[in-house]
Design a protein around this motif. Structure first.
Motif, PDB file in Angstrom:
ATOM      1  N   ALA A 323      -3.132   0.623  -2.502  1.00 16.42           N
ATOM      2  CA  ALA A 323      -2.794   1.398  -1.302  1.00 16.42           C
ATOM      3  C   ALA A 323      -4.029   2.083  -0.719  1.00 16.42           C
ATOM      4  O   ALA A 323      -4.220   2.126   0.503  1.00 16.42           O
ATOM      5  N   GLN A 326      -6.101  -0.344   1.210  1.00 16.08           N
ATOM      6  CA  GLN A 326      -5.461  -0.699   2.478  1.00 16.08           C
ATOM      7  C   GLN A 326      -5.667   0.396   3.526  1.00 16.08           C
ATOM      8  O   GLN A 326      -5.936   0.096   4.695  1.00 16.08           O
ATOM      9  N   TYR A 355      -0.750  -6.797   8.847  1.00 20.20           N
ATOM     10  CA  TYR A 355       0.519  -6.581   8.135  1.00 20.20           C
ATOM     11  C   TYR A 355       1.219  -7.924   7.892  1.00 20.20           C
ATOM     12  O   TYR A 355       1.684  -8.211   6.783  1.00 20.20           O
ATOM     13  N   ASP A 358      -0.226  -9.974   5.116  1.00 16.06           N
ATOM     14  CA  ASP A 358      -0.156  -9.346   3.789  1.00 16.06           C
ATOM     15  C   ASP A 358      -1.427  -8.605   3.378  1.00 16.06           C
ATOM     16  O   ASP A 358      -1.673  -8.379   2.184  1.00 16.06           O
ATOM     17  N   SER A 361       0.372  -3.034   3.748  1.00 18.33           N
ATOM     18  CA  SER A 361       1.786  -2.792   3.488  1.00 18.33           C
ATOM     19  C   SER A 361       2.324  -1.802   4.517  1.00 18.33           C
ATOM     20  O   SER A 361       1.545  -1.075   5.162  1.00 18.33           O
ATOM     21  N   ASP A 362       3.648  -1.770   4.663  1.00 19.33           N
ATOM     22  CA  ASP A 362       4.227  -0.810   5.593  1.00 19.33           C
ATOM     23  C   ASP A 362       3.941   0.624   5.153  1.00 19.33           C
ATOM     24  O   ASP A 362       3.674   1.508   5.972  1.00 19.33           O
ATOM     25  N   GLN A 363       3.939   0.880   3.842  1.00 23.38           N
ATOM     26  CA  GLN A 363       3.687   2.222   3.338  1.00 23.38           C
ATOM     27  C   GLN A 363       2.259   2.686   3.639  1.00 23.38           C
ATOM     28  O   GLN A 363       2.029   3.859   3.928  1.00 23.38           O
ATOM     29  N   ASP A 396      12.255   0.023   6.608  1.00 27.40           N
ATOM     30  CA  ASP A 396      12.346   0.566   5.256  1.00 27.40           C
ATOM     31  C   ASP A 396      13.729   1.154   4.986  1.00 27.40           C
ATOM     32  O   ASP A 396      14.328   0.953   3.916  1.00 27.40           O
TER      33      ASP A 396
END
Length: 403
Positions: A323, A326, A355, A358, A361-363, A396
């Protein structure tokens, strides 16, 4: 009336014709030594170390002295303490060192001390904005080519002072030295720069200056990655400055190697000489984008940016596992778009491409939007990505309900 009298042209007797200002300036003598002596009179009355008074006196001097005409002389006096002859030696006319010059800074050279002198110069340029261009395009590049004439300590002082502006001409001037002087100069500049600016900002500055390879600043017989890495390690500068990953990327792109070959090469090098993942992803992003040919029409630039990001996503994706990495990548994209306003509007679409490929991530995108963004253009980028973030949050929520 004789022919001679008839041919005589009429003239005005006793009439004084005023010359145009431009003609007067063109015919005026260039007397830098007189300018220097007059400037000294303003500076000699200031107590040593009173930087506010030096600022006041320099600004006052600008109202009577021709700063624009004598810009090179002004910066020679302030930066190296006196007037220079062609070739870099001082004018030998018995004049003392300037009462105010970067070379008067305490030894050994310290960034905080040099900054006091540069603050005075910044305030002067803010008052007389026309001085910015000659400083960047003429004075600094010229002075940096003469660093071999000064002591190592003086060179360090000038190099530390030079980080205030880093145009293409300045970086080129340093690289022309082709000696250890140029290496030490950029080391001091980087160290000074990073005291009050981020690594991203330095990266953008190097990009604007046309610097693609730090090895250009090293002597020809020392231009290898091992020497580069060892130098910056000994200088206690961030490993990001070692150009290994970016240099390797450049070589692979020039050979038009496929994405999987490039990924393998980066992984091998990372095993041999690892750098933090956050630094690595920035290097890869910058290496990818430096290979883009932006020669498209203005109305096609955004589409080109999206195509190129999609093309290079397979190179980025294997190194975007965490994370933190990213979010670092998003910030690298943010700073890149902020620096190149041609694609600033494409920022949300670039994130969407990354996104879908890949890489993000959406988070990571949601976290960046809420509290992880860089200050550069923050309000614009947060506003422009609201729709994307709202979509990701909604997606989500739906997934959680299904579970």
């Amino acid at each position: 009336m004789s022919q001679q009298a008839a041919a005589a042209k009429p003239s005005l007797q006793g009439v004084r014709i005023k010359a145009r200002k431009g003609a007067v300036k063109a015919q005026a003598k260039h007397e830098p030594t007189i300018f220097r002596d007059q400037l000294y009179k303003h500076l000699e009355t200031v107590p040593e170390g009173d930087f506010e008074s030096y600022t006041t006196k320099l600004i006052q001097a600008g109202s009577t002295l021709e700063f624009l005409k004598y810009a090179d002389a002004l910066f020679e006096i302030i930066l190296v303490g006196g007037l220079l002859q062609p070739g870099g030696s001082y004018v030998d006319d018995g004049a003392p060192v300037s009462p105010f010059t970067v070379f008067n800074a305490k030894e050994p050279a310290q960034v905080d001390e040099i900054k006091k002198y540069i603050d005075v110069l910044n305030k002067l340029i803010r008052r007389y904005k026309y001085l910015q261009r000659p400083l960047e395009s003429s004075s600094l590049p010229t002075l940096l080519q003469y660093t071999h004439r000064w002591t190592p300590v003086q060179t360090e002082k000038l190099s530390a002072a030079s980080h205030k502006g880093s145009p293409r001409e300045e970086w080129h001037a340093i690289s022309l030295a082709y000696t250890d002087v140029s290496v030490n100069a950029i080391t001091m500049i980087f160290r000074a720069y990073l005291t009050d600016q981020s690594m991203d900002h330095l990266s953008a500055t190097l990009k604007r200056g046309g610097v693609k390879d730090l090895l250009a600043f090293f002597p020809p017989n020392k231009r290898d990655n091992k020497t580069l890495e060892e130098h910056f390690k000994e200088a206690d500068l961030p490993k990001w400055l070692n150009g290994g990953p970016r240099n390797k990327l450049t070589e692979l792109f020039e050979r038009k190697e496929p994405a999987d070959t490039i990924v393998t090469a980066i992984k091998v090098r990372q095993e041999e000489n690892p750098i933090p993942e956050a630094d690595l992803i920035q290097c890869i992003w910058q290496g990818c984008m430096s290979n883009v040919d932006w020669g498209a029409r203005p109305d096609q630039i955004e589409g080109l940016a999206l195509r190129e990001v999609g093309k290079y996503a397979p190179i980025l994706e294997p190194f975007c596992s965490g994370a933190k990495t990213q979010v670092t990548l998003i910030n690298a994209v943010q700073v890149y778009c902020y620096e190149d306003t041609r694609i600033i509007k494409a920022f949300p679409q670039i994130l969407k491409v990354l996104y879908n490929k890949d890489c993000l991530s959406d988070q990571a995108i949601i976290y960046w939007h809420q509290k992880g963004s860089k200050p550069q253009g923050r309000q614009h980028f947060i506003k422009s990505t609201e729709t994307l973030v709202k979509f990701l949050q909604q997606d989500d929520s739906e997934e959680e309900e299904e579970e």
